[in-house]
Design an enzyme around this catalytic site. Structure first.
Site, PDB file in Angstrom:
ATOM      1  CB  THR A  45      -0.878   0.081   1.185  1.00 48.51           C
ATOM      2  OG1 THR A  45      -0.323   0.065   2.245  1.00 48.51           O
ATOM      3  CG2 THR A  45      -2.069  -1.020   1.160  1.00 48.51           C
ATOM      4  CB  ILE A 101      -0.262 -11.018  -7.851  1.00 50.87           C
ATOM      5  CG1 ILE A 101      -0.921  -9.867  -8.004  1.00 50.87           C
ATOM      6  CG2 ILE A 101      -0.962 -12.063  -7.168  1.00 50.87           C
ATOM      7  CD1 ILE A 101      -2.453 -10.072  -8.618  1.00 50.87           C
ATOM      8  CG  HIS A 118      -2.223 -15.644  -3.363  1.00 56.50           C
ATOM      9  ND1 HIS A 118      -2.739 -14.802  -2.551  1.00 56.50           N
ATOM     10  CD2 HIS A 118      -2.696 -17.001  -3.098  1.00 56.50           C
ATOM     11  CE1 HIS A 118      -3.324 -15.652  -1.562  1.00 56.50           C
ATOM     12  NE2 HIS A 118      -3.289 -16.884  -1.846  1.00 56.50           N
ATOM     13  CB  CYS A 176      -1.658 -19.682 -24.724  1.00 54.02           C
ATOM     14  SG  CYS A 176      -2.987 -20.486 -25.721  1.00 54.02           S
ATOM     15  CB  CYS A 222      -0.699 -23.592 -27.360  1.00 56.83           C
ATOM     16  SG  CYS A 222      -0.205 -21.980 -27.266  1.00 56.83           S
ATOM     17  CB  CYS A 231      -2.209 -17.347 -27.575  1.00 58.16           C
ATOM     18  SG  CYS A 231      -0.875 -18.369 -28.088  1.00 58.16           S
ATOM     19  CB  SER A 235      -6.802  -9.229   6.837  1.00 59.72           C
ATOM     20  OG  SER A 235      -6.996  -9.915   5.665  1.00 59.72           O
TER      21      SER A 235
HETATM   22  P1  NAD Z   1      -5.902  -7.612   2.868  1.00 60.97           P
HETATM   23  O1  NAD Z   1      -6.330  -6.606   2.255  1.00 60.97           O
HETATM   24  O2  NAD Z   1      -7.126  -8.729   3.438  1.00 60.97           O
HETATM   25  O3  NAD Z   1      -5.252  -7.047   4.450  1.00 60.97           O
HETATM   26  C1  NAD Z   1      -4.282  -6.089   4.302  1.00 60.97           C
HETATM   27  C2  NAD Z   1      -3.762  -5.770   5.764  1.00 60.97           C
HETATM   28  O4  NAD Z   1      -2.831  -4.733   5.717  1.00 60.97           O
HETATM   29  C3  NAD Z   1      -5.230  -4.972   6.424  1.00 60.97           C
HETATM   30  O5  NAD Z   1      -5.168  -5.732   7.659  1.00 60.97           O
HETATM   31  C4  NAD Z   1      -4.363  -3.689   6.698  1.00 60.97           C
HETATM   32  O6  NAD Z   1      -4.759  -2.885   7.942  1.00 60.97           O
HETATM   33  C5  NAD Z   1      -3.093  -3.809   6.636  1.00 60.97           C
HETATM   34  N1  NAD Z   1      -2.083  -2.763   6.103  1.00 60.97           N
HETATM   35  C6  NAD Z   1      -2.424  -1.965   4.859  1.00 60.97           C
HETATM   36  N2  NAD Z   1      -1.623  -1.208   4.719  1.00 60.97           N
HETATM   37  C7  NAD Z   1      -0.503  -1.469   5.805  1.00 60.97           C
HETATM   38  C8  NAD Z   1       0.682  -0.779   5.869  1.00 60.97           C
HETATM   39  N3  NAD Z   1       1.450   0.120   5.162  1.00 60.97           N
HETATM   40  N4  NAD Z   1       1.582  -1.348   6.888  1.00 60.97           N
HETATM   41  C9  NAD Z   1       0.892  -2.184   7.734  1.00 60.97           C
HETATM   42  N5  NAD Z   1      -0.351  -2.724   7.427  1.00 60.97           N
HETATM   43  C10 NAD Z   1      -1.025  -2.336   6.480  1.00 60.97           C
HETATM   44  O7  NAD Z   1      -4.760  -8.523   2.273  1.00 60.97           O
HETATM   45  P2  NAD Z   1      -4.149  -9.904   2.533  1.00 60.97           P
HETATM   46  O8  NAD Z   1      -4.284 -10.387   3.653  1.00 60.97           O
HETATM   47  O9  NAD Z   1      -2.902  -9.783   1.690  1.00 60.97           O
HETATM   48  O10 NAD Z   1      -5.294 -10.518   1.554  1.00 60.97           O
HETATM   49  C11 NAD Z   1      -5.730 -10.061   0.234  1.00 60.97           C
HETATM   50  C12 NAD Z   1      -5.453 -10.894  -1.002  1.00 60.97           C
HETATM   51  O11 NAD Z   1      -5.257 -10.074  -2.182  1.00 60.97           O
HETATM   52  C13 NAD Z   1      -3.981 -11.582  -1.002  1.00 60.97           C
HETATM   53  O12 NAD Z   1      -4.241 -12.802  -1.918  1.00 60.97           O
HETATM   54  C14 NAD Z   1      -3.172 -10.544  -1.705  1.00 60.97           C
HETATM   55  O13 NAD Z   1      -2.002 -11.140  -2.464  1.00 60.97           O
HETATM   56  C15 NAD Z   1      -4.252 -10.135  -2.707  1.00 60.97           C
HETATM   57  N6  NAD Z   1      -3.720  -8.607  -3.251  1.00 60.97           N
HETATM   58  C16 NAD Z   1      -2.652  -8.536  -3.634  1.00 60.97           C
HETATM   59  C17 NAD Z   1      -2.205  -6.974  -3.835  1.00 60.97           C
HETATM   60  C18 NAD Z   1      -0.696  -6.862  -4.481  1.00 60.97           C
HETATM   61  O14 NAD Z   1      -0.409  -7.763  -5.124  1.00 60.97           O
HETATM   62  N7  NAD Z   1      -0.028  -5.813  -4.205  1.00 60.97           N
HETATM   63  C19 NAD Z   1      -3.364  -6.111  -3.847  1.00 60.97           C
HETATM   64  C20 NAD Z   1      -4.355  -6.362  -3.246  1.00 60.97           C
HETATM   65  C21 NAD Z   1      -4.942  -7.773  -3.142  1.00 60.97           C
END
Ligand code: NAD
Length: 244
Positions: free
Chosen positions: A32, A109, A125, A133, A136, A154, A195
């Protein structure tokens, strides 16, 4: 009285100084601070309005039935090719280089750990950078997805699918096994930005049987009572204070 975040950072620093094998387990909250929204925070994708809920659009059933709508959502919200690593990704890469960290296990991801230079990254993930594809099996990079409008196809005419794990799909066995082994062998586990509600990935932290577990997360999670140290703070801000 509860310790301040800076007192807790000192404890974490002390653990890391004395540790032989640190492992990091992270989720969307790790990215984030790079501008990629997570799912469950206030600005997360689950609070935004789309024609379908994100967990529906990110399911395999939806992908197969509505590839156009899937790709509209995916390209707009998940395909963050321009995002750059933040202080958390950078510090973890440094820790690995200095022999302090043996693995990053990530639910993300976005490929930002590798962009920062981390090598031992187990992607539970999948990754936006790998695509194939469905007819193929030909492999494609991310440009094939990002440079085209609509559903990417593809040369053989098949639909290209990102190698990201959608709801209803199994996790990649190799990443799972390596992640489980890394966590099992760790003496310090740092869990951050997750989370811990997405299974089976969240189950992996149960493999930890080392000395100390630190949790760095803005919101409370199911692991708080089990962790030895809970830092309610931004993971980039915490890790940038760690010296290696
Ligand atoms: P989630 O959204 O369920 O939880 C994120 C958690 O991180 C929350 O509890 C939030 O309070 C906390 N948070 C947010 N910013 C933060 C920071 N700067 N420092 C500390 N804590 C912070 O995410 P999840 O548990 O990873 O599950 C969601 C699924 O979605 C996963 O599979 C994830 O890979 C995928 N996803 C991936 C991306 C990415 O690749 N960047 C983005 C969105 C969702």
């Amino acid at each position: 009285m509860e310790k301040s975040v800076s007192e807790k950072v000192k404890i974490l620093q002390d653990w890391i100084n004395n540790a032989k094998n640190v492992v990091f387990f992270g989720g969307a909250g790790v990215s984030t601070e790079s501008g990629i929204p997570d799912f469950r925070s206030e600005n997360g994708l689950y609070r935004q309005k789309f024609s379908y809920p994100p967990e529906v659009m990110l399911s395999r059933t939806f992908f197969d039935a509505h590839p156009k709508e899937f790709y509209e959502f995916y390209k707009e919200r998940m395909l963050a090719v321009d995002a750059m690593p933040n202080a958390a990704h950078e510090k973890l890469a440094q820790m690995e280089k200095k022999g302090k960290l043996s693995a990053v296990v990530t639910q993300n991801i976005d490929g930002l750990h590798q962009k920062a230079g981390s090598k031992a990254v187990y992607e539970l993930h999948g990754s936006i950078y790998r695509n194939f594809c469905m007819r193929c099996g030909k492999a494609y990079g991310v440009e094939k997805i990002s440079s085209q409008s609509g559903v990417p196809h593809c040369d053989c005419g098949g639909i290209i699918k990102p190698s990201v794990v959608l709801y209803e799909e199994p996790l990649p066995e190799d990443a799972w096994n390596k992640a489980a082994q890394a966590i099992e062998n760790a003496d310090i586990l740092i869990i951050a930005g997750t989370s811990l509600t997405v299974y089976p990935a969240a189950y992996l932290v149960q493999y930890f049987k080392g000395d100390f577990c630190a949790l760095i997360n803005l919101a409370e999670t199911s692991a708080d009572p089990k962790s030895d140290l809970f830092l309610r703070a931004k993971v980039g801000e915490v890790l940038s204070q760690i010296e290696v």
